[in-house]
Design a protein around this motif. Structure first.
Motif, mmCIF file in Angstrom:
data_model
loop_
_atom_site.group_PDB
_atom_site.id
_atom_site.type_symbol
_atom_site.label_atom_id
_atom_site.label_comp_id
_atom_site.label_asym_id
_atom_site.label_seq_id
_atom_site.Cartn_x
_atom_site.Cartn_y
_atom_site.Cartn_z
ATOM 1 N N PHE A 119 -61.595 -3.140 14.570
ATOM 2 C CA PHE A 119 -61.209 -3.300 13.174
ATOM 3 C C PHE A 119 -61.880 -2.230 12.311
ATOM 4 N N ARG A 120 -63.094 -1.876 12.642
ATOM 5 C CA ARG A 120 -63.832 -0.866 11.893
ATOM 6 C C ARG A 120 -63.357 0.565 12.197
ATOM 7 N N SER A 121 -62.714 0.762 13.330
ATOM 8 C CA SER A 121 -62.330 2.103 13.749
ATOM 9 C C SER A 121 -60.992 2.509 13.133
ATOM 10 N N PRO A 122 -60.941 3.588 12.361
ATOM 11 C CA PRO A 122 -59.670 4.019 11.777
ATOM 12 C C PRO A 122 -58.620 4.374 12.832
ATOM 13 N N GLU A 123 -59.078 4.757 14.021
ATOM 14 C CA GLU A 123 -58.142 5.157 15.073
ATOM 15 C C GLU A 123 -57.531 3.968 15.812
ATOM 16 N N VAL A 143 -54.820 -10.351 24.519
ATOM 17 C CA VAL A 143 -53.751 -10.602 23.543
ATOM 18 C C VAL A 143 -54.164 -9.962 22.224
ATOM 19 N N THR A 144 -53.435 -8.945 21.789
ATOM 20 C CA THR A 144 -53.856 -8.176 20.626
ATOM 21 C C THR A 144 -52.915 -8.351 19.440
ATOM 22 N N THR A 145 -53.456 -8.065 18.269
ATOM 23 C CA THR A 145 -52.724 -8.112 17.008
ATOM 24 C C THR A 145 -52.749 -6.722 16.395
ATOM 25 N N PRO A 146 -51.596 -6.220 15.909
ATOM 26 C CA PRO A 146 -51.569 -4.878 15.321
ATOM 27 C C PRO A 146 -52.458 -4.781 14.086
ATOM 28 N N LEU A 147 -53.025 -3.599 13.890
ATOM 29 C CA LEU A 147 -53.865 -3.326 12.734
ATOM 30 C C LEU A 147 -53.166 -2.362 11.791
ATOM 31 N N THR A 148 -53.143 -2.706 10.516
ATOM 32 C CA THR A 148 -52.635 -1.798 9.500
ATOM 33 C C THR A 148 -53.820 -1.161 8.775
ATOM 34 N N ALA A 149 -53.545 -0.121 8.017
ATOM 35 C CA ALA A 149 -54.613 0.597 7.330
ATOM 36 C C ALA A 149 -55.251 -0.238 6.236
ATOM 37 N N ASP A 150 -54.517 -1.232 5.727
ATOM 38 C CA ASP A 150 -55.031 -2.044 4.620
ATOM 39 C C ASP A 150 -55.350 -3.471 5.040
ATOM 40 N N ALA A 151 -55.495 -3.717 6.341
ATOM 41 C CA ALA A 151 -55.702 -5.090 6.831
ATOM 42 C C ALA A 151 -57.038 -5.652 6.347
#
Length: 243
Positions: A119-123, A143-151
């Motif tokens: 979550f902390r990694s921008p990449e 089981v993963t959840t997508p990360l957005t830039a503004d999450a």
């Protein structure tokens, strides 16, 4: 996108339902805290919610997540109970005394590896919201959840502000109830699995563990907000003094 579809929950079977609205006053308090969280920035934000067992952390986390989603942010919900060490290994360490529960119950290495560090990694483009399911003991860390830039991650759990985790949070909320209310609420909640031992489990394990945590980590010394949750329909927001 409807606000409810912006909140991504853990796959854990331990997941508690989203509570119904308790009062207009509670909704206003949640709204104020949502504004304070979002004032921390437009990028990814990590919100930690801590407090004694049965203080109401998970319910408050659900309410805050819903409000943040209503304001247009993508929200991920997690609870630290989904990152405990598996029961099959409990013979390897003390997990039942207060001291042992504080020292040994949670798997912070996995929590950081699959959730907090990504979550902390921008990449990073995804993270996991659950490791070992507390009820089924199934490992869901793949089981993963997508990360957005503004999450925004809203994560609740006891010991959330201990040294291994404290540096991750952008905003820290302490849900406050007194020790005896914590024991009463917790014992009533856990009658189904603890039976007549529920009160002693909460007093001798969970409350005893909390006292070790409070003495060693001083979490209240670093929080951004304290919510007096003695009465669900009449919570009070206590902001620590500046300085």
């Amino acid at each position: 996108m409807p606000p409810e579809s912006r909140v991504h929950h853990s796959v854990s079977t331990w997941r508690q339902p989203v509570p119904p609205p308790a009062s207009a006053g509670r909704a206003l308090l949640v709204s104020e805290l949502a504004g304070r969280v979002l004032a921390r920035g437009s990028g990814r934000l990590l919100v930690g919610i801590d407090g004694l067992t049965a203080a109401g952390k998970t319910s408050f986390g659900h309410e805050l997540a819903a409000e943040l989603a209503a304001r247009g942010r993508t929200v991920l919900r997690a609870t630290l109970d989904d990152f405990k060490k598996p029961w099959k290994d409990r013979h390897l360490y003390d997990r039942e005394s207060g001291e042992g529960y504080y020292r040994n119950a949670y798997d912070y290495d996995t929590l950081r590896r699959v959730l907090l560090d990504p979550f902390r990694s921008p990449e990073a483009v995804a993270c996991a919201l659950c490791s070992i399911d507390p009820l089924t003991q199934v490992d869901h860390s793949a089981v993963t959840t997508p990360l957005t830039a503004d999450a925004v991650l809203v994560a609740d759990g006891v010991f959330a502000f201990r040294p291994e985790l404290d540096g991750f949070w952008d905003y820290r909320i302490w849900i406050d109830v007194d020790a005896e209310l914590s024991v009463r609420r917790g014992a009533a909640r856990d009658q189904d699995w603890a039976g007549s031992a529920a009160e002693s489990v909460h007093r001798d394990r969970y409350l005893a563990a909390a006292r070790v945590y409070l003495a060693e980590a001083d979490p209240l010394g670093r929080v951004d907000a304290i919510v007096d949750n003695t009465a669900f329909d009449r919570p009070r927001l206590i902001l620590p003094a500046a300085g």
